[in-house]
Scaffold this active site. Sequence first.
Site, PDB file in Angstrom:
ATOM      1  N   CYS A  74       0.862  -1.183   0.000  1.00  0.00           N
ATOM      2  CA  CYS A  74       0.000   0.000   0.000  1.00  0.00           C
ATOM      3  C   CYS A  74       0.897   1.231   0.000  1.00  0.00           C
ATOM      4  CB  CYS A  74      -0.891  -0.044   1.227  1.00  0.00           C
ATOM      5  SG  CYS A  74      -2.101   1.287   1.272  1.00  0.00           S
ATOM      6  N   GLY A  75       0.923   1.921  -1.147  1.00  0.00           N
ATOM      7  CA  GLY A  75       1.856   3.032  -1.294  1.00  0.00           C
ATOM      8  C   GLY A  75       1.518   4.220  -0.406  1.00  0.00           C
ATOM      9  N   ASN A  76       0.239   4.611  -0.393  1.00  0.00           N
ATOM     10  CA  ASN A  76      -0.125   5.755   0.444  1.00  0.00           C
ATOM     11  C   ASN A  76       0.056   5.423   1.929  1.00  0.00           C
ATOM     12  OD1 ASN A  76      -0.905   7.720  -1.530  1.00  0.00           O
ATOM     13  ND2 ASN A  76      -2.700   6.490  -1.960  1.00  0.00           N
ATOM     14  N   HIS A 166      -2.446  -4.956 -10.579  1.00  0.00           N
ATOM     15  CA  HIS A 166      -3.118  -3.797 -11.183  1.00  0.00           C
ATOM     16  C   HIS A 166      -3.423  -4.058 -12.654  1.00  0.00           C
ATOM     17  CE1 HIS A 166      -2.456  -1.137  -7.724  1.00  0.00           C
ATOM     18  NE2 HIS A 166      -1.364  -1.865  -7.547  1.00  0.00           N
ATOM     19  N   ASN A 197      -6.786  -4.663  -8.639  1.00  0.00           N
ATOM     20  CA  ASN A 197      -7.044  -3.211  -8.537  1.00  0.00           C
ATOM     21  C   ASN A 197      -7.079  -2.668  -9.961  1.00  0.00           C
ATOM     22  OD1 ASN A 197      -6.646  -2.852  -5.495  1.00  0.00           O
ATOM     23  ND2 ASN A 197      -4.732  -3.850  -6.085  1.00  0.00           N
ATOM     24  N   GLU A 215     -10.395  -0.083  -6.205  1.00  0.00           N
ATOM     25  CA  GLU A 215      -9.501  -0.975  -5.474  1.00  0.00           C
ATOM     26  C   GLU A 215     -10.210  -2.272  -5.085  1.00  0.00           C
ATOM     27  OE1 GLU A 215      -7.130   0.237  -2.264  1.00  0.00           O
ATOM     28  OE2 GLU A 215      -6.778   2.249  -3.039  1.00  0.00           O
ATOM     29  N   CYS A 224      -4.421   5.979  -4.928  1.00  0.00           N
ATOM     30  CA  CYS A 224      -3.831   4.644  -4.750  1.00  0.00           C
ATOM     31  C   CYS A 224      -2.369   4.749  -5.183  1.00  0.00           C
ATOM     32  CB  CYS A 224      -4.592   3.629  -5.609  1.00  0.00           C
ATOM     33  SG  CYS A 224      -3.944   1.965  -5.487  1.00  0.00           S
ATOM     34  N   THR A 226       0.214   2.474  -5.131  1.00  0.00           N
ATOM     35  CA  THR A 226       0.689   1.393  -6.011  1.00  0.00           C
ATOM     36  C   THR A 226       0.006   1.480  -7.366  1.00  0.00           C
ATOM     37  OG1 THR A 226      -0.984  -0.033  -4.994  1.00  0.00           O
ATOM     38  CG2 THR A 226       1.283  -0.240  -4.176  1.00  0.00           C
ATOM     39  N   GLY A 227      -1.262   1.963  -7.348  1.00  0.00           N
ATOM     40  CA  GLY A 227      -1.980   2.132  -8.612  1.00  0.00           C
ATOM     41  C   GLY A 227      -1.383   3.232  -9.465  1.00  0.00           C
TER      42      GLY A 227
HETATM   43  N1  API Z   1      -4.460   2.115  -1.601  1.00  0.00           N
HETATM   44  C1  API Z   1      -3.251   1.341  -1.729  1.00  0.00           C
HETATM   45  C2  API Z   1      -3.414   0.125  -2.570  1.00  0.00           C
HETATM   46  C3  API Z   1      -4.195  -0.863  -1.851  1.00  0.00           C
HETATM   47  C4  API Z   1      -4.287  -2.070  -2.681  1.00  0.00           C
HETATM   48  C5  API Z   1      -5.281  -3.019  -2.078  1.00  0.00           C
HETATM   49  N2  API Z   1      -6.634  -2.674  -2.481  1.00  0.00           N
HETATM   50  C6  API Z   1      -4.975  -4.430  -2.519  1.00  0.00           C
HETATM   51  O1  API Z   1      -4.086  -4.606  -3.365  1.00  0.00           O
HETATM   52  O2  API Z   1      -5.609  -5.343  -2.007  1.00  0.00           O
HETATM   53  C7  API Z   1      -2.078   2.138  -2.241  1.00  0.00           C
HETATM   54  O3  API Z   1      -2.035   3.336  -1.952  1.00  0.00           O
HETATM   55  O4  API Z   1      -1.193   1.540  -2.878  1.00  0.00           O
END
Ligand code: API
Length: 287
Positions: A74-76, A166, A197, A215, A224, A226-227
């Site tokens: 989770c990047g954030n 992703h 995602n 997500e 997001c 990682t997104g």
């Molecule tokens: N919000 C997150 C990604 C969460 C990803 C999650 N939904 C999963 O891969 O299960 C971010 O900032 O990277």
Amino acid sequence: MMNITFTKMHGCGNDYIYINCLENMIENPEGLSRLVSDRHFGIGGDGVVLICPSEIADAKMRMFNADGSEGKMCGNAIRCVAKYLYDHQIVPKNTMSIDTLSGVKIIQVYAENGKMTSATVDMGKPNLEPSALPILMDRTESIVNMPFTIENKDYHITTVSMGNPHCVIITDNIESINLPIVGPTFELNPIFPESVNTEFIEIVSRTSINMRVWERGSGETLACGTGACASVVAAVLNGHCDFDTDIEVNLLGGKLIIRYSDHGVFMTGPATTVFKGEIEWDGYLIR
Ligand SMILES: N[C@H](CCC[C@H](N)C(=O)O)C(=O)O
């Protein structure tokens, strides 16, 4: 019954409930999702993040989506974990390491008056192999701009794993996407056995994109990390954005700067503490 103190934090509006588990672990952390999904009987947010001890890094991050499923990265949230550790002087270092289910990440902290304001995270190298996502397709070469039909709608997809899966679609109008309808057709599609995602991106220029995300486990979020990384990788692979260049990713909740280079993907962005609180937790119900 146990009293749990928590800190509500967000990165570009992607908000989680953070719990310091460095001294003791929470039982049934998946059940904490009840605190997330119900703003009236709980706290509200996109998920829960536990800050845990680590033998191989300064700390370990465990992240749970709103539905209780555990995400691999989770990047954030990792920027917010770094902020929590730095601001509380638990890890008084400008460069720190945080272990995740996708490996150890290195974070460069930027601070003012003893408080972290933003950070650059080495997110590692993207994995473009379909099996890394995974996606059930008899194919080994990377999926870039591949025609893909779901529920009679035609898309062109680019798939990227940033430790979590992703599926990126480049379109000319992300505002028109009815994400609450379209998002679940990807999230729940059996071709993605671990779900996915899904990001829809507009190319603004060679150094700027707009992005919305559905997500897995949380639905549409305001950002997001990682997104955003996966989206920049996809934009570069499709020839729309520049390699080894800072790319501005405009999200509903703010802006991230992503650079995709031979050294991997680097994400720079803010982290914010909103409030602290305490809950009575018996592992299942909220009193
Ligand atoms: N919000 C997150 C990604 C969460 C990803 C999650 N939904 C999963 O891969 O299960 C971010 O900032 O990277």
